[in-house]
Motif scaffolding. Structure first.
Motif, PDB file in Angstrom:
ATOM      1  N   GLU A 163       2.466   8.536 -14.628  1.00  0.00           N
ATOM      2  CA  GLU A 163       3.437   9.460 -15.213  1.00  0.00           C
ATOM      3  C   GLU A 163       4.706   9.564 -14.371  1.00  0.00           C
ATOM      4  O   GLU A 163       5.689  10.156 -14.774  1.00  0.00           O
ATOM      5  N   MET A 164       4.645   9.038 -13.166  1.00  0.00           N
ATOM      6  CA  MET A 164       5.825   9.102 -12.295  1.00  0.00           C
ATOM      7  C   MET A 164       6.902   8.146 -12.819  1.00  0.00           C
ATOM      8  O   MET A 164       6.593   7.175 -13.507  1.00  0.00           O
ATOM      9  N   PRO A 165       8.184   8.459 -12.491  1.00  0.00           N
ATOM     10  CA  PRO A 165       9.263   7.580 -12.936  1.00  0.00           C
ATOM     11  C   PRO A 165       9.001   6.143 -12.477  1.00  0.00           C
ATOM     12  O   PRO A 165       8.586   5.907 -11.344  1.00  0.00           O
ATOM     13  N   VAL A 166       9.195   5.221 -13.389  1.00  0.00           N
ATOM     14  CA  VAL A 166       8.961   3.817 -13.043  1.00  0.00           C
ATOM     15  C   VAL A 166      10.091   3.330 -12.133  1.00  0.00           C
ATOM     16  O   VAL A 166      11.271   3.474 -12.440  1.00  0.00           O
ATOM     17  N   GLU A 167       9.716   2.820 -11.013  1.00  0.00           N
ATOM     18  CA  GLU A 167      10.705   2.260 -10.095  1.00  0.00           C
ATOM     19  C   GLU A 167      10.511   0.751 -10.098  1.00  0.00           C
ATOM     20  O   GLU A 167       9.388   0.266 -10.112  1.00  0.00           O
ATOM     21  N   SER A 168      11.617   0.040 -10.050  1.00  0.00           N
ATOM     22  CA  SER A 168      11.503  -1.419 -10.100  1.00  0.00           C
ATOM     23  C   SER A 168      10.766  -1.940  -8.865  1.00  0.00           C
ATOM     24  O   SER A 168      10.089  -2.955  -8.900  1.00  0.00           O
ATOM     25  N   GLU A 169      10.896  -1.180  -7.745  1.00  0.00           N
ATOM     26  CA  GLU A 169      10.221  -1.621  -6.514  1.00  0.00           C
ATOM     27  C   GLU A 169       8.700  -1.444  -6.629  1.00  0.00           C
ATOM     28  O   GLU A 169       7.955  -2.054  -5.900  1.00  0.00           O
ATOM     29  N   LYS A 170       8.312  -0.548  -7.524  1.00  0.00           N
ATOM     30  CA  LYS A 170       6.903  -0.172  -7.614  1.00  0.00           C
ATOM     31  C   LYS A 170       5.996  -1.397  -7.774  1.00  0.00           C
ATOM     32  O   LYS A 170       4.892  -1.433  -7.240  1.00  0.00           O
ATOM     33  N   LYS A 171       6.495  -2.365  -8.511  1.00  0.00           N
ATOM     34  CA  LYS A 171       5.689  -3.557  -8.783  1.00  0.00           C
ATOM     35  C   LYS A 171       5.226  -4.274  -7.525  1.00  0.00           C
ATOM     36  O   LYS A 171       4.170  -4.886  -7.497  1.00  0.00           O
ATOM     37  N   THR A 172       6.075  -4.227  -6.489  1.00  0.00           N
ATOM     38  CA  THR A 172       5.746  -4.995  -5.288  1.00  0.00           C
ATOM     39  C   THR A 172       5.028  -4.153  -4.234  1.00  0.00           C
ATOM     40  O   THR A 172       4.625  -4.662  -3.213  1.00  0.00           O
ATOM     41  N   VAL A 173       4.869  -2.845  -4.499  1.00  0.00           N
ATOM     42  CA  VAL A 173       4.143  -1.998  -3.548  1.00  0.00           C
ATOM     43  C   VAL A 173       2.669  -2.361  -3.604  1.00  0.00           C
ATOM     44  O   VAL A 173       2.083  -2.426  -4.676  1.00  0.00           O
TER      45      VAL A 173
ATOM     46  N   CYS B 274     -15.756   4.000  -0.131  1.00  0.00           N
ATOM     47  CA  CYS B 274     -15.843   4.970  -1.241  1.00  0.00           C
ATOM     48  C   CYS B 274     -14.900   4.602  -2.384  1.00  0.00           C
ATOM     49  O   CYS B 274     -14.883   5.269  -3.408  1.00  0.00           O
ATOM     50  N   HIS B 275     -14.107   3.546  -2.197  1.00  0.00           N
ATOM     51  CA  HIS B 275     -13.251   3.012  -3.249  1.00  0.00           C
ATOM     52  C   HIS B 275     -12.023   3.879  -3.510  1.00  0.00           C
ATOM     53  O   HIS B 275     -11.362   3.733  -4.533  1.00  0.00           O
ATOM     54  N   TYR B 276     -11.720   4.782  -2.615  1.00  0.00           N
ATOM     55  CA  TYR B 276     -10.484   5.549  -2.733  1.00  0.00           C
ATOM     56  C   TYR B 276      -9.299   4.585  -2.653  1.00  0.00           C
ATOM     57  O   TYR B 276      -9.239   3.733  -1.765  1.00  0.00           O
ATOM     58  N   VAL B 277      -8.399   4.690  -3.606  1.00  0.00           N
ATOM     59  CA  VAL B 277      -7.231   3.806  -3.611  1.00  0.00           C
ATOM     60  C   VAL B 277      -6.012   4.563  -3.107  1.00  0.00           C
ATOM     61  O   VAL B 277      -5.619   5.577  -3.690  1.00  0.00           O
ATOM     62  N   TYR B 278      -5.443   4.075  -2.014  1.00  0.00           N
ATOM     63  CA  TYR B 278      -4.214   4.673  -1.504  1.00  0.00           C
ATOM     64  C   TYR B 278      -3.042   4.097  -2.272  1.00  0.00           C
ATOM     65  O   TYR B 278      -2.820   2.885  -2.265  1.00  0.00           O
ATOM     66  N   ASP B 279      -2.297   4.969  -2.959  1.00  0.00           N
ATOM     67  CA  ASP B 279      -1.098   4.499  -3.650  1.00  0.00           C
ATOM     68  C   ASP B 279       0.012   5.534  -3.484  1.00  0.00           C
ATOM     69  O   ASP B 279       0.754   5.835  -4.404  1.00  0.00           O
ATOM     70  N   GLY B 280       0.061   6.095  -2.291  1.00  0.00           N
ATOM     71  CA  GLY B 280       1.094   7.087  -1.987  1.00  0.00           C
ATOM     72  C   GLY B 280       2.473   6.453  -1.881  1.00  0.00           C
ATOM     73  O   GLY B 280       2.623   5.228  -1.988  1.00  0.00           O
ATOM     74  N   ASP B 281       3.465   7.295  -1.698  1.00  0.00           N
ATOM     75  CA  ASP B 281       4.842   6.819  -1.647  1.00  0.00           C
ATOM     76  C   ASP B 281       5.166   6.122  -0.329  1.00  0.00           C
ATOM     77  O   ASP B 281       6.005   5.230  -0.275  1.00  0.00           O
ATOM     78  N   ILE B 282       4.500   6.544   0.743  1.00  0.00           N
ATOM     79  CA  ILE B 282       4.708   5.884   2.034  1.00  0.00           C
ATOM     80  C   ILE B 282       3.943   4.560   2.013  1.00  0.00           C
ATOM     81  O   ILE B 282       2.761   4.543   1.674  1.00  0.00           O
ATOM     82  N   PRO B 283       4.621   3.445   2.346  1.00  0.00           N
ATOM     83  CA  PRO B 283       3.874   2.182   2.379  1.00  0.00           C
ATOM     84  C   PRO B 283       2.671   2.310   3.314  1.00  0.00           C
ATOM     85  O   PRO B 283       2.789   2.915   4.387  1.00  0.00           O
ATOM     86  N   PHE B 284       1.549   1.768   2.912  1.00  0.00           N
ATOM     87  CA  PHE B 284       0.307   1.922   3.676  1.00  0.00           C
ATOM     88  C   PHE B 284       0.495   1.489   5.128  1.00  0.00           C
ATOM     89  O   PHE B 284      -0.005   2.123   6.054  1.00  0.00           O
TER      90      PHE B 284
END
Lengths: 223, 223
Positions: free
Chosen positions: A171-181, A189-199
């Motif tokens: 639901e967050m605004p689509v950013e063109s950079e998002k694709k490459t994050v 436990c299979h928790y997926v980190y997809d925060g705004d700060i690069p891992f």
């Protein structure tokens, strides 16, 4: 996955372990005046007579340390409507630094261990009968001494939580950079980190918010 | 539930244990030429390094007996599209009486243990490192030596299976008597018997098709 395959002479794709189904639980304990709770995902019933459940917990968790001393705890099944904030509150910070129950309404079981009556669908009061050291984790074999349905709601599964979390992200605004994050997944436990700060930019002290695995064992997901 | 409450001085509602979330798995083994498999619901990952899972199995299961001898097995996560027939085939009969793999296409892992490549989404080849006797059940702590995704499908949960089963039943012609037919639930795996034969009329040798608990421990559900 070349890295994982190197660990075994056979075919070893650790992502296959992601297919194991989990619920999402709050384990909590009070020991000598200190209350602590954390989010766990491995609770399962082992036998009916006696009523016994298995609970696996990361050793480094403060809650685990207190459970090892107290030899009892509550385990609560989170309700499907449980807000992410509750999971963040109990899962994203350590009980060493903060009293997670300070601003939370809770009740106590016969052993004085806390459980929250809101956002959970059932709780189990557990006495540790046997503790088995699994290196990074402790396996507790527990007799259930109290059990109560707190709502008629279904239990939250880890899959529900992950899907809801992914929904929020989409639901967050689509950013063109998002694709490459790149996303990173906790292999336990299979928790997926997809925060705004690069891992990669997260501190080395970062641990999985759900199961407390160190940052170093996270695996990159190619998307 | 008065009967359950009598077991504890505290509040003990065993139906609260139904809130624990499970997947649905096929455990299988080959020992000295004999192949056997059964449906189980308690498999969970315990640690990542080493890659270790916990498997709880009813002692009376023939598969369990062979696993205790062989000290290894395969565990396969059933796919969400897995037909009920497959669950019935492996869950509703004993390997003592029939070779369940006789007419089933299967592969074998490095230890010669069978796994079916159809209707499952992943399999794990498990070496038993520790066996813990839990009276009615054995808890196996296993190192995972092989793991493979066999499809991109999601895993079947016990909740999905129960919902599908209830769906099938609701599609049957509505009988006015249906309202008064009592359902019985297996307290260990939560399998709900709602067959056409009244539960009371089932033979004493009836066992839970999922976890093999005896008929005597089933609990009536008031509806």
């Amino acid at each position: 996955m070349a890295a994982a395959a190197a660990e075994s002479r056979y075919n070893m794709d650790k992502t296959a372990l992601f297919k194991i189904t989990y619920g999402l639980y709050l384990a909590a304990v009070e020991y000598e005046g200190e209350r602590c709770g954390c989010i766990i995902n491995t609770a399962s019933q082992a036998t009916d007579t006696p009523c016994r459940i298995l609970v696996t917990m990361q050793k480094r968790n403060h809650t685990t340390e207190l459970v090892m001393r107290k030899k009892s705890m509550t385990v609560s099944a989170l309700a499907i409507s449980c807000p992410t904030e509750v999971i963040r509150h109990f899962g994203f910070q350590s009980g060493r630094d903060t009293d997670k129950f300070a601003d939370t309404a809770y009740r106590t079981d016969g052993e004085g261990n806390p459980y929250i009556a809101e956002h959970v669908t059932a709780y189990y009061s557990c006495r540790v009968m046997q503790s088995i050291d699994l290196d990074t984790h402790m396996l507790f074999i527990c007799d259930v001494e109290e059990a109560e349905n707190l709502s008629a709601e279904a239990a939250l599964t880890y899959g529900d939580y992950r899907a809801a979390k992914n929904g929020r992200v989409s639901e967050m605004p689509v950013e063109s950079e998002k694709k490459t994050v790149k996303k990173y997944v906790c292999p336990i436990c299979h928790y997926v980190y997809d925060g705004d700060i690069p891992f990669e930019d997260l501190p080395d002290s970062y641990v999985c918010p759900i199961c407390k695995q160190p940052k170093s064992i996270f695996q990159m997901i190619e998307e």
